[in-house]
Design a protein around this motif. Structure first.
Motif, PDB file in Angstrom:
ATOM      1  N   GLY A  32       0.813  -1.212   0.000  1.00 48.36           N
ATOM      2  CA  GLY A  32       0.000   0.000   0.000  1.00 48.36           C
ATOM      3  C   GLY A  32       0.843   1.256   0.000  1.00 48.36           C
ATOM      4  N   THR A  33       1.888   1.266   0.823  1.00 47.89           N
ATOM      5  CA  THR A  33       2.765   2.441   0.891  1.00 47.89           C
ATOM      6  C   THR A  33       3.465   2.682  -0.437  1.00 47.89           C
ATOM      7  N   ILE A  34       3.980   1.630  -1.031  1.00 45.05           N
ATOM      8  CA  ILE A  34       4.664   1.753  -2.325  1.00 45.05           C
ATOM      9  C   ILE A  34       3.701   2.261  -3.391  1.00 45.05           C
ATOM     10  N   ALA A  35       2.477   1.733  -3.369  1.00 45.10           N
ATOM     11  CA  ALA A  35       1.490   2.115  -4.392  1.00 45.10           C
ATOM     12  C   ALA A  35       1.090   3.581  -4.289  1.00 45.10           C
ATOM     13  N   VAL A  36       0.782   4.045  -3.070  1.00 44.15           N
ATOM     14  CA  VAL A  36       0.325   5.442  -2.941  1.00 44.15           C
ATOM     15  C   VAL A  36       1.462   6.423  -3.233  1.00 44.15           C
ATOM     16  N   LEU A  37       2.671   6.097  -2.786  1.00 42.60           N
ATOM     17  CA  LEU A  37       3.806   6.976  -3.072  1.00 42.60           C
ATOM     18  C   LEU A  37       4.159   6.940  -4.559  1.00 42.60           C
ATOM     19  N   GLY A  38       3.975   5.779  -5.167  1.00 37.42           N
ATOM     20  CA  GLY A  38       4.198   5.683  -6.611  1.00 37.42           C
ATOM     21  C   GLY A  38       3.197   6.534  -7.372  1.00 37.42           C
ATOM     22  N   GLY A  39       1.933   6.495  -6.947  1.00 37.67           N
ATOM     23  CA  GLY A  39       0.912   7.319  -7.579  1.00 37.67           C
ATOM     24  C   GLY A  39       1.206   8.796  -7.431  1.00 37.67           C
ATOM     25  N   LEU A  40       1.649   9.199  -6.246  1.00 40.86           N
ATOM     26  CA  LEU A  40       1.992  10.605  -6.015  1.00 40.86           C
ATOM     27  C   LEU A  40       3.163  11.034  -6.884  1.00 40.86           C
ATOM     28  N   THR A  41       4.149  10.170  -7.020  1.00 41.42           N
ATOM     29  CA  THR A  41       5.313  10.476  -7.861  1.00 41.42           C
ATOM     30  C   THR A  41       4.901  10.677  -9.314  1.00 41.42           C
ATOM     31  N   ILE A  42       3.998   9.823  -9.790  1.00 38.03           N
ATOM     32  CA  ILE A  42       3.520   9.942 -11.174  1.00 38.03           C
ATOM     33  C   ILE A  42       2.775  11.257 -11.379  1.00 38.03           C
TER      34      ILE A  42
END
Length: 230
Positions: A32-42
């Motif tokens: 979950g942490t990787i996914a949300v931070l990945g989305g924010l980075t995008i």
């Protein structure tokens, strides 16, 4: 019916569920942490490719070159939110008015809203629904789900702010709740009245960043909170 409501209110109250999820929780939190931070980075990467101020939703507008990355980003955030929600069913608010259901349920609802917003994007230039004669039903659906998603995220922050099991993140949750609410409301009002929209666009992006950062920090905090049966 009473058993169903109990599961909704306290998903990990049953010993069997608690034992079963103890091993899954760390994995869900990490994903979950990787996914949300990945989305924010995008989202930030897409925003930095646009040489002029745009609201976050405009990144995914029909015909925008950043539409695909935007949709992927929202789906990442939604998936991460679902994952963190599944892993946080044992967290409860101690405030009576906020204890009708678990923060996990609120986060799950927010994630659903963002899934819809990722698939039903606004039309070109993202006209404000109803206020702008160019707006369509599509714009109304996108804006409504996005607003509901942000509202649900703020409510989840408020619930966590009064959760005794996560004191480390309680104050941060309360500050984040008011910050995200104030920033996004001001940004939305500026868009509605067509005043200082460049400022409003940055405010919306900042509000989005704070909300996702809160979710990631909340997730990392949960790693140290054991799943126990009541």
């Amino acid at each position: 019916m009473s058993r169903v409501l109990r599961v909704v209110r306290q998903p990990f109250a049953a010993p069997m569920l608690a034992r079963g999820w103890q091993r899954a929780v760390p994995v869900l939190l990490a994903l979950g942490t990787i996914a949300v931070l990945g989305g924010l980075t995008i989202i930030w990467a897409a925003r930095l490719t646009v040489p002029y101020p745009v609201y976050v939703s405009e990144l995914g507008a029909q015909g925008a070159p950043t539409a695909t990355p935007f949709a992927i980003a929202l789906l990442c955030i939604a998936a991460g939110g679902f994952s963190i929600a599944l892993a946080s069913g044992h967290i409860r608010s101690s405030a009576r008015l906020l204890n009708r259901w678990a923060p996990a349920v609120t986060l799950g609802f927010a994630a659903i809203c963002f899934v819809v917003a990722s698939q039903v994007t606004c039309t070109a230039a993202c006209p404000v629904p109803i206020a702008d004669p160019r707006s369509t039903v599509q714009d109304l659906v996108h804006t409504t789900t996005a607003v509901l998603g942000f509202a649900a995220a703020c409510y989840a922050m408020l619930q966590v702010a009064f959760a005794g099991t996560v004191p480390r993140v309680a104050r941060f949750s309360l500050v984040s709740c008011f910050a995200v609410a104030a920033i996004t409301i001001v940004g939305g009002l500026l868009a509605l009245v067509h005043v200082a929209t460049d400022v409003g666009a940055w405010l919306e992006l900042i509000g989005t960043t704070v909300a996702i950062a809160w979710l990631a920090i909340y997730s990392l905090t949960l790693v140290r909170v054991p799943v126990v049966a009541d």
